[in-house]
Design a protein around this motif. Structure first.
Motif, PDB file in Angstrom:
ATOM      1  N   UNK A 165       0.841  -1.196   0.000  1.00  0.00           N
ATOM      2  CA  UNK A 165       0.000   0.000   0.000  1.00  0.00           C
ATOM      3  C   UNK A 165       0.883   1.255   0.000  1.00  0.00           C
ATOM      4  N   UNK A 166       2.006   1.160   0.669  1.00  0.00           N
ATOM      5  CA  UNK A 166       2.975   2.268   0.734  1.00  0.00           C
ATOM      6  C   UNK A 166       3.563   2.554  -0.658  1.00  0.00           C
ATOM      7  N   UNK A 167       3.940   1.496  -1.338  1.00  0.00           N
ATOM      8  CA  UNK A 167       4.496   1.643  -2.680  1.00  0.00           C
ATOM      9  C   UNK A 167       3.458   2.174  -3.664  1.00  0.00           C
ATOM     10  N   UNK A 168       2.235   1.658  -3.546  1.00  0.00           N
ATOM     11  CA  UNK A 168       1.161   2.125  -4.438  1.00  0.00           C
ATOM     12  C   UNK A 168       0.869   3.603  -4.170  1.00  0.00           C
ATOM     13  N   UNK A 252       2.592   4.463 -17.223  1.00  0.00           N
ATOM     14  CA  UNK A 252       2.102   3.086 -17.368  1.00  0.00           C
ATOM     15  C   UNK A 252       2.896   2.094 -16.527  1.00  0.00           C
ATOM     16  N   UNK A 253       4.212   2.278 -16.484  1.00  0.00           N
ATOM     17  CA  UNK A 253       5.026   1.324 -15.714  1.00  0.00           C
ATOM     18  C   UNK A 253       4.673   1.364 -14.240  1.00  0.00           C
ATOM     19  N   UNK A 254       4.372   2.562 -13.742  1.00  0.00           N
ATOM     20  CA  UNK A 254       4.039   2.649 -12.311  1.00  0.00           C
ATOM     21  C   UNK A 254       2.703   1.941 -12.038  1.00  0.00           C
ATOM     22  N   UNK A 255       1.789   1.999 -12.990  1.00  0.00           N
ATOM     23  CA  UNK A 255       0.528   1.248 -12.819  1.00  0.00           C
ATOM     24  C   UNK A 255       0.822  -0.258 -12.840  1.00  0.00           C
ATOM     25  N   UNK A 256       1.727  -0.643 -13.720  1.00  0.00           N
ATOM     26  CA  UNK A 256       2.087  -2.062 -13.802  1.00  0.00           C
ATOM     27  C   UNK A 256       2.688  -2.558 -12.496  1.00  0.00           C
ATOM     28  N   UNK A 257       3.519  -1.738 -11.902  1.00  0.00           N
ATOM     29  CA  UNK A 257       4.161  -2.117 -10.636  1.00  0.00           C
ATOM     30  C   UNK A 257       3.106  -2.340  -9.547  1.00  0.00           C
ATOM     31  N   UNK A 258       2.086  -1.504  -9.555  1.00  0.00           N
ATOM     32  CA  UNK A 258       1.019  -1.629  -8.551  1.00  0.00           C
ATOM     33  C   UNK A 258       0.276  -2.969  -8.663  1.00  0.00           C
ATOM     34  N   UNK A 259       0.260  -3.546  -9.859  1.00  0.00           N
ATOM     35  CA  UNK A 259      -0.483  -4.808 -10.052  1.00  0.00           C
ATOM     36  C   UNK A 259       0.231  -6.000  -9.425  1.00  0.00           C
ATOM     37  N   UNK A 286      19.460  -2.231   4.297  1.00  0.00           N
ATOM     38  CA  UNK A 286      19.057  -1.787   5.645  1.00  0.00           C
ATOM     39  C   UNK A 286      18.418  -0.395   5.659  1.00  0.00           C
ATOM     40  N   UNK A 287      18.642   0.411   4.621  1.00  0.00           N
ATOM     41  CA  UNK A 287      18.073   1.760   4.584  1.00  0.00           C
ATOM     42  C   UNK A 287      16.938   1.890   3.558  1.00  0.00           C
ATOM     43  N   UNK A 288      16.422   0.763   3.096  1.00  0.00           N
ATOM     44  CA  UNK A 288      15.405   0.797   2.033  1.00  0.00           C
ATOM     45  C   UNK A 288      14.044   1.207   2.613  1.00  0.00           C
ATOM     46  N   UNK A 289      13.591   2.390   2.259  1.00  0.00           N
ATOM     47  CA  UNK A 289      12.300   2.876   2.756  1.00  0.00           C
ATOM     48  C   UNK A 289      11.141   2.364   1.903  1.00  0.00           C
ATOM     49  N   UNK A 290      11.419   2.041   0.640  1.00  0.00           N
ATOM     50  CA  UNK A 290      10.346   1.671  -0.284  1.00  0.00           C
ATOM     51  C   UNK A 290       9.991   0.184  -0.178  1.00  0.00           C
ATOM     52  N   UNK A 291      11.021  -0.622  -0.070  1.00  0.00           N
ATOM     53  CA  UNK A 291      10.824  -2.076   0.080  1.00  0.00           C
ATOM     54  C   UNK A 291      11.531  -2.491   1.366  1.00  0.00           C
ATOM     55  N   UNK A 292      10.960  -2.168   2.526  1.00  0.00           N
ATOM     56  CA  UNK A 292      11.691  -2.400   3.776  1.00  0.00           C
ATOM     57  C   UNK A 292      11.927  -3.882   4.050  1.00  0.00           C
ATOM     58  N   UNK A 293      12.813  -4.105   4.983  1.00  0.00           N
ATOM     59  CA  UNK A 293      13.302  -5.468   5.238  1.00  0.00           C
ATOM     60  C   UNK A 293      12.171  -6.460   5.507  1.00  0.00           C
TER      61      UNK A 293
END
Ligand SMILES: CC(=O)SCCNC(=O)CCNC(=O)[C@H](O)C(C)(C)COP(=O)(O)OP(=O)(O)OC[C@H]1O[C@@H](n2cnc3c(N)ncnc32)[C@H](O)[C@@H]1OP(=O)(O)O
Ligand SMILES: N[C@@H](CCO)C(=O)O
Length: 366
Positions: A165-168, A252-259, A286-293
């Motif tokens: 949900x954070x990434x979307x 479009x790619x960002x919509x694809x990522x959401x799927x 360790x510092x990834x805010x978008x895809x956290x551990x």
């Protein structure tokens, strides 16, 4: 050099829409060996291209862990990208114009099927190692769930099983910026430029870390109260993407990522990941805010034969690109261990990556 494969055959998408034909832009490095068992397939991330030796220097290239002297390295540009595969920039036979904003939604499942199609056309069956980070990792996971017997090994970095949900929310914020630019998808000069620049500036906040900005973009002059370094950095990063990437493709790619959700159609994430039979290396930053551990924790929990490594980077999420030498070290260790395990029927063997010789239990040879 970019190569192209033209497939004059309809390609049905998960949405039910059909691309009447598809083009794949791709790179290969090295040679396919006689046994056809030395393929390493790399999936690129959101705005990269198929030239993985260019954007993963230190990991892919002569003398690196992924060495084209030993491996046949393949990377295919994803559908929807502006680097040569079929995309909004392609000719739409129904309208006689480029697709633009009419280009259909391409899901991560569609791209995994696209890669499988291209592999078939290139005469590639088994893939020794499938590897990718971020959206590239999403494509790897999707493909590995779809065809679990195809891959000898899997390595995914800074990625997840289902887009969060954070990434979307980050992606939708970027799309709001793109849509706020009313020139997006029009014939206006520099159409979509301002929207794309703002979108990329938003994205940067998820690709870096608080500490990345504070350490590299703080003003040293205490008296400054306008035109801060961090501001010009944001503007520059937006401009830099605009120079090399198409705004409609980015949309479009960002919509694809959401799927992305390996669990869709497979009874949920846990059931889907448990299908993956390849030994798998999962790398977290360790510092990834978008895809956290915790997201890679889910991968390692449900992929049956997996190893989780946490890598330090000052770069945040984009560490999956910038820390290529460290990634190569993690990968070399993983490959060596797998060779050791695979060799139990042999008396001794040499690790093709490092040249180190390993003793096999019960063997007198070293
Ligand atoms: C042709 C092609 O590029 S093909 C595709 C290549 N790209 C990809 O593969 C996509 C993935 N790559 C990326 O996202 C990025 O290249 C990364 C993450 C690997 C590295 O990001 P970078 O932007 O190079 O690094 P960083 O965040 O440190 O920024 C450095 C840039 O910002 C500039 N900069 C730094 N501080 C500031 C500031 N305060 N104000 C303005 N500009 C600034 C630097 O001069 C440098 O500019 P340059 O890239 O023109 O040399
Ligand atoms: N910097 C990366 C981030 C997405 O993973 C890209 O632009 O592809």
């Amino acid at each position: 050099m970019t190569k192209y494969l033209y497939i004059d055959h309809p390609f049905e998408l998960e949405s039910g829409q059909v691309l009447p034909r598809v083009t794949a832009a791709y790179h290969t490095f090295g040679e396919l060996n006689a046994a056809r068992d030395n393929v390493i397939w790399i999936c690129h991330a959101l705005t990269a291209n198929s030239d993985c030796q260019d954007w993963w220097p230190g990991l892919v290239g002569p003398g690196c862990t992924i060495d084209p002297e030993k491996y046949f390295v393949v990377c295919v540009n994803m559908l929807g990208s502006s680097y040569g595969s079929t995309s909004p920039l392609s000719y739409n036979p129904e309208t006689g114009r480029t697709y633009g904003l009419d280009f259909p939604l391409i899901t991560t499942k569609d791209n995994a099927r696209f890669f499988s199609l291209i592999a078939g056309h290139l005469g590639i069956g088994k893939i020794r190692l499938l590897m990718g980070g971020s959206m590239g990792g999403q494509h790897c996971l999707e493909w590995a769930c779809a065809e679990p017997d195809r891959f000898g090994l899997l390595c995914v970095l800074a990625t997840n099983a289902r887009h969060s949900a954070w990434g979307i929310a980050f992606n939708e914020s970027q799309r709001m910026a793109l849509r706020a630019d009313t020139t997006l998808g029009t014939d206006a000069p520099d159409a979509g430029k301002l929207g794309l620049e703002a979108a990329r500036a938003i994205a940067m906040l998820s690709y870096r870390h608080y500490r990345t900005y504070v350490s590299s973009q703080s003003n040293s002059d205490e008296e400054v109260f306008d035109d801060f370094r961090a501001s010009s950095y944001q503007r520059y990063q937006g401009y830099k993407l605009w120079k090399r990437f198409d705004p409609v493709c980015y949309y479009g790619l960002s919509r694809g990522m959401d799927t992305h959700n390996v669990g869709r159609g497979r009874g949920g994430v846990a059931a889907a990941l448990s299908r993956i039979s390849s030994p798998t290396l999962v790398i977290s930053i360790d510092t990834d805010l978008l895809f956290p551990i915790e997201e890679q924790g889910i991968l390692s929990r449900y992929i049956p034969n997996s190893r989780l490594e946490v890598m330090h980077s000052d770069y945040g999420h984009d560490g999956f690109l910038t820390e290529s030498v460290k990634i190569g070290e993690f990968l070399a260790d993983f490959l060596s261990d797998q060779l050791r395990i695979d060799s139990t029927t042999k008396r001794a063997f040499t690790d093709g990556l490092t040249g180190r010789k390993f003793a096999v239990p019960g063997s007198e040879e070293v």
